[in-house]
Write an enzyme that holds these catalytic residues in place. Structure first.
Site, PDB file in Angstrom:
ATOM      1  N   ASP A 166      33.688  45.314  50.970  1.00  0.00           N
ATOM      2  CA  ASP A 166      34.529  44.111  51.105  1.00  0.00           C
ATOM      3  C   ASP A 166      33.929  43.180  52.164  1.00  0.00           C
ATOM      4  O   ASP A 166      33.827  41.964  51.968  1.00  0.00           O
ATOM      5  CB  ASP A 166      35.950  44.486  51.561  1.00  0.00           C
ATOM      6  CG  ASP A 166      36.731  45.286  50.540  1.00  0.00           C
ATOM      7  OD1 ASP A 166      37.518  44.687  49.801  1.00  0.00           O
ATOM      8  OD2 ASP A 166      36.552  46.514  50.482  1.00  0.00           O
ATOM      9  N   GLU A 202      39.539  36.744  51.147  1.00  0.00           N
ATOM     10  CA  GLU A 202      40.615  37.707  51.404  1.00  0.00           C
ATOM     11  C   GLU A 202      40.536  38.312  52.805  1.00  0.00           C
ATOM     12  O   GLU A 202      41.544  38.485  53.472  1.00  0.00           O
ATOM     13  CB  GLU A 202      40.573  38.852  50.377  1.00  0.00           C
ATOM     14  CG  GLU A 202      41.587  39.930  50.722  1.00  0.00           C
ATOM     15  CD  GLU A 202      41.708  41.034  49.685  1.00  0.00           C
ATOM     16  OE1 GLU A 202      42.650  41.834  49.818  1.00  0.00           O
ATOM     17  OE2 GLU A 202      40.878  41.104  48.764  1.00  0.00           O
ATOM     18  N   ASP A 246      37.719  36.829  46.320  1.00  0.00           N
ATOM     19  CA  ASP A 246      38.093  38.230  46.536  1.00  0.00           C
ATOM     20  C   ASP A 246      36.795  39.026  46.431  1.00  0.00           C
ATOM     21  O   ASP A 246      36.250  39.208  45.339  1.00  0.00           O
ATOM     22  CB  ASP A 246      39.102  38.721  45.506  1.00  0.00           C
ATOM     23  CG  ASP A 246      39.669  40.091  45.884  1.00  0.00           C
ATOM     24  OD1 ASP A 246      39.017  40.804  46.668  1.00  0.00           O
ATOM     25  OD2 ASP A 246      40.752  40.453  45.398  1.00  0.00           O
ATOM     26  N   ASP A 252      37.871  43.200  44.309  1.00  0.00           N
ATOM     27  CA  ASP A 252      39.212  43.341  43.730  1.00  0.00           C
ATOM     28  C   ASP A 252      39.302  44.747  43.142  1.00  0.00           C
ATOM     29  O   ASP A 252      38.480  45.126  42.303  1.00  0.00           O
ATOM     30  CB  ASP A 252      39.398  42.274  42.639  1.00  0.00           C
ATOM     31  CG  ASP A 252      40.792  42.284  42.046  1.00  0.00           C
ATOM     32  OD1 ASP A 252      41.752  42.477  42.809  1.00  0.00           O
ATOM     33  OD2 ASP A 252      40.913  42.089  40.826  1.00  0.00           O
ATOM     34  N   THR A 312      39.949  47.480  45.545  1.00  0.00           N
ATOM     35  CA  THR A 312      39.346  48.265  46.633  1.00  0.00           C
ATOM     36  C   THR A 312      39.812  49.718  46.611  1.00  0.00           C
ATOM     37  O   THR A 312      39.019  50.644  46.792  1.00  0.00           O
ATOM     38  CB  THR A 312      39.674  47.635  48.015  1.00  0.00           C
ATOM     39  OG1 THR A 312      39.135  46.317  48.045  1.00  0.00           O
ATOM     40  CG2 THR A 312      39.084  48.448  49.148  1.00  0.00           C
TER      41      THR A 312
END
Length: 323
Positions: A51, A74, A117, A120, A122
């Site tokens: 991420d 995000e 994102d 998406d 996670t």
């Protein structure tokens, strides 16, 4: 070279290459074996090294090339120097060959908002459900989602189990012939590309919904659809892909929890092929930079027969979800 192309098409062409790079990063983090998992607000709200690295890669690559864009990602990350290895400055030439829809030809950089994102799905990523995972880059103009790119790093993953996931260097080019992973893109008024559009057989009602964020409202709303089958999977991007590939007929999520970066890119792909995505009341989602990030009135989407599903949302559910 770019001077003859509109801002929007240059941005989409760059986002495509940047999303390809993101897919390579996502696969590399898994291959290296250290996911670096951090809990954000609760045990189902996770952040991994992928991420963090992917958001840095996407946001820095876009900002370097399009400095006047508004980019909303995000993850809350501290400002830090980004490793040059994370920067992608290429663009997908096939996209630049496409005409820009006339209503978007005069758009300026500063008019656009990009919702990112980086990973998406996670939670599914941390559990090894890798085909649920997507990277989402959505582009909005005047509050409306108009262009989007979705990378699916582990597309074809199930077919690759025997090969034990080829090393990232094998698909560093990540072109259309890459065995593992794919990138889907779309622009309203032009179409959506990178997949084969397919519909669920007529008369079949297959509902896809959340795997890890369910509650009574979600269950009540799904039940009201009178589905033949219910699929519970991770990721908003993944669910929209199920709709456009004929695996599900409606995506029903009657709960807050989904955010603008989850829905911006997938909504474009769905709308570009004639589908519809709204909140549970039937309102269009807004994507201007001042908007609240939470889709507090849930999500309802379908490729065909949207009205059938919208008409079955119980009043009790609508009353419980305030836009």
């Amino acid at each position: 070279m770019a001077s003859g192309h509109t801002v929007l098409m240059r941005l989409v062409a760059s986002a495509y290459s940047i999303a390809q790079k993101a897919g390579v990063i996502v696969r590399r983090v898994i291959a290296e074996g250290d996911l670096g998992i951090v809990e954000k607000t609760c045990a189902t709200d996770l952040q991994t090294k992928a991420d963090r690295l992917v958001q840095m890669s996407i946001c820095s690559s876009l900002a370097r090339k399009f400095p006047k864009l508004t980019i909303i990602g995000e993850e809350d990350l501290p400002a830090e120097e980004v490793d040059q290895e994370l920067i992608e400055d290429g663009q997908w030439e096939e996209i630049l060959k496409q005409p820009c829809p006339s209503q978007y030809s005069a758009i300026r950089e500063e008019d656009l908002v990009v919702w990112v994102d980086p990973l998406d799905g996670t939670k599914e990523y941390t559990e090894g459900l890798l085909d649920n995972v997507t990277v989402l880059i959505g582009i909005a103009y005047e509050g409306k989602a108009i262009a989007g790119v979705i990378n699916q790093p582990y597309y074809n993953y199930q077919n690759n189990e025997k090969e034990k996931l080829r090393e990232p260097r094998d698909e560093a080019k990540a072109g259309p012939d890459a065995v593992l992973g794919r990138t889907i893109w779309g622009v309203l008024g032009l179409g959506a590309f990178g997949f084969q559009l397919k519909e669920v057989p007529a008369g079949k009602h297959i509902v896809t919904t959340t795997r890890s964020h369910s509650n009574k409202l979600v269950t009540d709303c799904v039940t009201a659809m009178n589905p033949d089958t219910v699929l519970r999977v991770g990721g908003a991007g993944n669910k929209i892909i199920q709709l456009i590939e004929g695996k599900a007929s409606a995506y029903v999520f009657a709960s807050p929890g989904c955010k603008k970066w989850d829905t911006c890119a997938p909504e474009v792909i769905l709308h570009a092929v004639g589908g519809k995505l709204t909140d549970i009341h039937g309102n269009a989602l807004q994507y201007n930079k001042e908007v609240k990030h939470m889709n507090s009135a849930g999500v309802l989407a379908a490729l065909r027969n949207y009205d059938y599903y919208a008409s079955r949302v119980p009043e009790s559910v609508k009353n419980a979800l305030v836009p």
